[in-house]
Design a protein around this motif. Sequence first.
Motif, PDB file in Angstrom:
ATOM      1  N   UNK A   1       0.680  -1.198  -0.060  1.00  0.00           N
ATOM      2  CA  UNK A   1       0.114  -0.023   0.001  1.00  0.00           C
ATOM      3  C   UNK A   1       0.887   1.284   0.044  1.00  0.00           C
ATOM      4  N   UNK A   2       2.176   1.207   0.626  1.00  0.00           N
ATOM      5  CA  UNK A   2       2.787   2.365   0.846  1.00  0.00           C
ATOM      6  C   UNK A   2       4.000   2.454  -0.313  1.00  0.00           C
ATOM      7  N   UNK A   3       3.725   1.450  -1.040  1.00  0.00           N
ATOM      8  CA  UNK A   3       4.754   1.565  -2.325  1.00  0.00           C
ATOM      9  C   UNK A   3       6.183   0.981  -2.042  1.00  0.00           C
ATOM     10  N   UNK A   4       6.208   0.260  -0.928  1.00  0.00           N
ATOM     11  CA  UNK A   4       7.749  -0.081  -0.753  1.00  0.00           C
ATOM     12  C   UNK A   4       8.171  -1.657  -1.333  1.00  0.00           C
ATOM     13  N   UNK A   5       9.007  -1.731  -1.935  1.00  0.00           N
ATOM     14  CA  UNK A   5       9.657  -2.973  -2.722  1.00  0.00           C
ATOM     15  C   UNK A   5      10.637  -3.455  -2.166  1.00  0.00           C
ATOM     16  N   UNK A   6      11.540  -2.975  -1.543  1.00  0.00           N
ATOM     17  CA  UNK A   6      12.953  -3.317  -1.161  1.00  0.00           C
ATOM     18  C   UNK A   6      12.542  -3.488   0.205  1.00  0.00           C
TER      19      UNK A   6
END
Length: 259
Positions: free
Chosen positions: A235-240
Motif C-alpha cells: 500500500x505504501x509502495x515499498x518494494x525493497x
Amino acid sequence: MKIAVTTTRDADESLNYKAKGVSKDLNISYIKRGNFSIKETILKDGFDYLLVVERDKIVIKGEDSALFWHPNMSELKVKSIRQGNKEAIIEATKLEEGNSILDCTLGLAGDSLVFSAVVGEKGYVVGTEINKYIAYLSKCGLENYNGVNGKNIDNIKVVNESYEDYILKQGDNSFDVVYFDPMFKEPNRKSTSINSFRDFADHKGLTKDILMEALRVCAKRVVIKERQGSNDFEKLGIEKYYGGKKRGSIIYGVIEKNI
Ligand SMILES: C[S@@+](CC[C@H](N)C(=O)[O-])C[C@H]1O[C@@H](n2cnc3c(N)ncnc32)[C@H](O)[C@@H]1O
C-alpha cells in the motif's frame, strides 16, 4: 488512564523526594505509600497503573504487570555487529560511524541503542516518542545505562513529541536516515510486559504523507520495520526490504532518497 506515582514500601526521605520530582515531571499525582501492596492499592483506589519509583529504576506496575526500561535485545545485536556479523537493521539503514538518524518511534529505545553504537561518538540519534510515560522511562533508563562498552550513552536525544509534529519542523536532508517501527498489528498476547507496553503506546499506522515528509527530511533513506506477511508495504509502495522470508519474521523496508 488513572495513574499516579508512588514508591516502594521501604522508601526513605530521598526516595520520596525523587518520586515527588517524577510526579512533577509527568504532571501526575504522587501518593504516599501505605502498607498496602501495589495490587491492593490499584484495586482499592481504581488505578489502571502505578508508577513505582524504586531505588535503581522506575517500574510501571499494573494489576499483574511490570513495565520498566531495559536494553532488551540491543546488547546482543551490538555485540553481534562488533563481531562482524550482518544485522538486517544495519543492512537496511546502511548506517555508518558519524551518521545521524531520526528514530521516529523510539519506544523503549532498543533500536536506537543499536543505532547509537553504530554511529558512535561522531554521530547521533534523535528519538521521538509520543507517549510521555514511555519517553520518560527511556530518558531515565538511557541516562542510567552504561552501554555494552561500560560507557554512558550520550548520543541519543529523547524527544517526547509526535513524529508528525517533529518532522514538519525539520529542514530538508537534516538526518542521514529516518526510521519508523510502528506497533505490530498482530501482538504477542502471551507477554504481560508487552501487553502493558501496548496500553501506553500509540497504535496509528504510517501514512504516505508522512513518508513523503520523511523522504524530504532524510539525506539517504527511510527505513520501516514490519513483519513478513502482515504489513502495509504494498500500500505504501515499498518494494525493497531486508530480513527473514518466513511469515512473522522481522523485515526492514527501504525507500532510497535518490534511486
Ligand atoms: C513498536 S514501538 C517501538 C519500539 C522501539 N523501536 C524499540 O526498539 O524499543 C512503537 C513506538 O512508537 C510510538 N509511536 C507511535 N506513534 C507515534 C507517533 N506518531 N509519534 C511518536 N511516537 C509514536 C509508540 O507509542 C511506541 O512507543
